[in-house]
Design an enzyme around this catalytic site. Structure first.
Site, mmCIF file in Angstrom:
data_model
loop_
_atom_site.group_PDB
_atom_site.id
_atom_site.type_symbol
_atom_site.label_atom_id
_atom_site.label_comp_id
_atom_site.label_asym_id
_atom_site.label_seq_id
_atom_site.Cartn_x
_atom_site.Cartn_y
_atom_site.Cartn_z
ATOM 1 C CG ASP A 207 -55.331 -33.451 -1.746
ATOM 2 O OD1 ASP A 207 -55.611 -33.336 -0.912
ATOM 3 O OD2 ASP A 207 -55.962 -34.593 -2.066
ATOM 4 C CB SER A 208 -58.594 -35.482 1.578
ATOM 5 O OG SER A 208 -58.768 -34.776 0.431
ATOM 6 C CE1 TYR B 183 -59.437 -37.375 5.016
ATOM 7 C CE2 TYR B 183 -57.406 -35.308 5.744
ATOM 8 C CZ TYR B 183 -57.492 -37.294 4.735
ATOM 9 O OH TYR B 183 -57.078 -37.908 5.716
ATOM 10 N N GLY B 184 -63.155 -32.251 3.461
ATOM 11 C CA GLY B 184 -63.963 -30.679 3.823
ATOM 12 C C GLY B 184 -64.931 -30.638 4.614
ATOM 13 C CB CYS C 174 -54.779 -31.376 2.060
ATOM 14 S SG CYS C 174 -56.981 -31.367 2.368
ATOM 15 C CD GLU D 200 -63.448 -36.358 -6.941
ATOM 16 O OE1 GLU D 200 -63.260 -37.212 -6.524
ATOM 17 O OE2 GLU D 200 -62.084 -35.708 -5.949
ATOM 18 C CB CYS E 250 -59.912 -27.150 -2.125
ATOM 19 S SG CYS E 250 -60.927 -27.722 -2.985
ATOM 20 C CG HIS F 130 -60.688 -31.700 -6.368
ATOM 21 N ND1 HIS F 130 -60.221 -31.282 -4.707
ATOM 22 C CD2 HIS F 130 -61.231 -32.791 -6.985
ATOM 23 C CE1 HIS F 130 -60.448 -33.199 -4.976
ATOM 24 N NE2 HIS F 130 -60.941 -33.339 -5.548
#
Ligand code: DGL
Length: 248
Positions: free
Chosen positions: A7-8, A39-40, A70, A150, A180, A182
């Site tokens: 993942d990023s 990365y998004g 990701c 986050e 995504c 998250h």
């Protein structure tokens, strides 16, 4: 069976959670590119380059399958990753589409796709969904959900205001793709805000895909997990302890 999960950053731990809950592998090697996240908001070539560099990292381990947790990397880098390795590379977009297709029988359903700016502009979900006959599609880049998760602001008015900001013009939604890493952490809240819409979670979708297409039907009693990060691995381990709790 040893799986690599890329993942990023920390978000891919939501996918690891599903994998651990289903005891599919003996060992998980997790690598988060925490030094270069997000990365998004990056462009295609950068996302591909970073993903190929992650693949080099995984070549140090004898992994049987690589999961690209990701969504952004899954949207842009799968072909290049597959061209550079002989091991199977599995992305979350294909998994999400399959899961939705299995759950939604009505092609007239209204489907909402959420993701980072890069994932939404790739149109990967839209193209695949249309090929399955789903045409009532709405896509929104909801990147603000990433820092909200986050920063652990999911129980504050900031999230409510952000829902209002992104979703105020929507009419009825039947299903929402959490495109995504998250977003599973606010899955219930998103579903509820959208009138109890069905939610598609990348982690659970990957488990379904692994069982179906890659014959991962083992039930290991214990999974060893190793965490790696391009920056601050201790920070990643702390988040893992919080998000994965007793699973690790
Ligand atoms: N992991 C990314 C994704 O699933 C979200 C964070 C980022 O932008 O790198 O698209």
């Amino acid at each position: 069976m040893r799986v690599g999960v890329f993942d990023s950053g920390i978000g891919g731990l939501t996918v690891v959670k599903s994998i651990l809950e289903h005891n599919l592998f003996e060992e998980v090697i997790y690598y988060g590119d925490t030094a270069r996240v997000p990365y998004g908001s990056k462009d295609k070539n950068t996302i591909i380059r970073y993903s190929l560099e992650a693949l080099e990292f995984f070549k140090n381990f004898d992994i049987d399958v690589l999961i690209v947790a990701c969504n952004t990397a899954s949207a842009y880098a799968l072909d290049e990753l597959r061209a550079n390795t002989t091991i199977p590379v599995v992305g979350v977009i294909e998994a999400g589409i399959l899961s939705l297709e299995n759950k939604l029988s009505n092609n007239d359903s209204n489907i909402l796709i959420l993701g980072t700016k890069a994932t939404i502009s790739s149109k990967k979900y839209e193209v695949a969904l249309k090929s399955y006959g789903f045409n009532n599609l709405t896509s929104i880049a909801t990147g603000l959900f990433v820092p909200i998760v986050e920063e652990q602001l999911e129980n504050t008015q900031i999230l409510d205001k952000t829902f209002e900001h992104y979703f105020k013009d929507l009419s009825h939604i039947d299903a929402v793709i959490l495109g995504c890493t998250h977003f599973p952490l606010i899955e219930e809240k998103i579903g509820k805000y959208l009138g109890n819409a069905m939610t598609i979670h990348s982690g659970e979708a990957i488990v379904e895909l692994l069982k179906l297409k890659y014959n991962c039907n083992n039930k290991f009693t214990k999974t060893d997990i190793k965490f790696f990060a391009s920056e601050n691995p201790d920070g990643l381990k702390d988040v893992a302890k919080k998000w994965l709790g007793e699973l690790i």
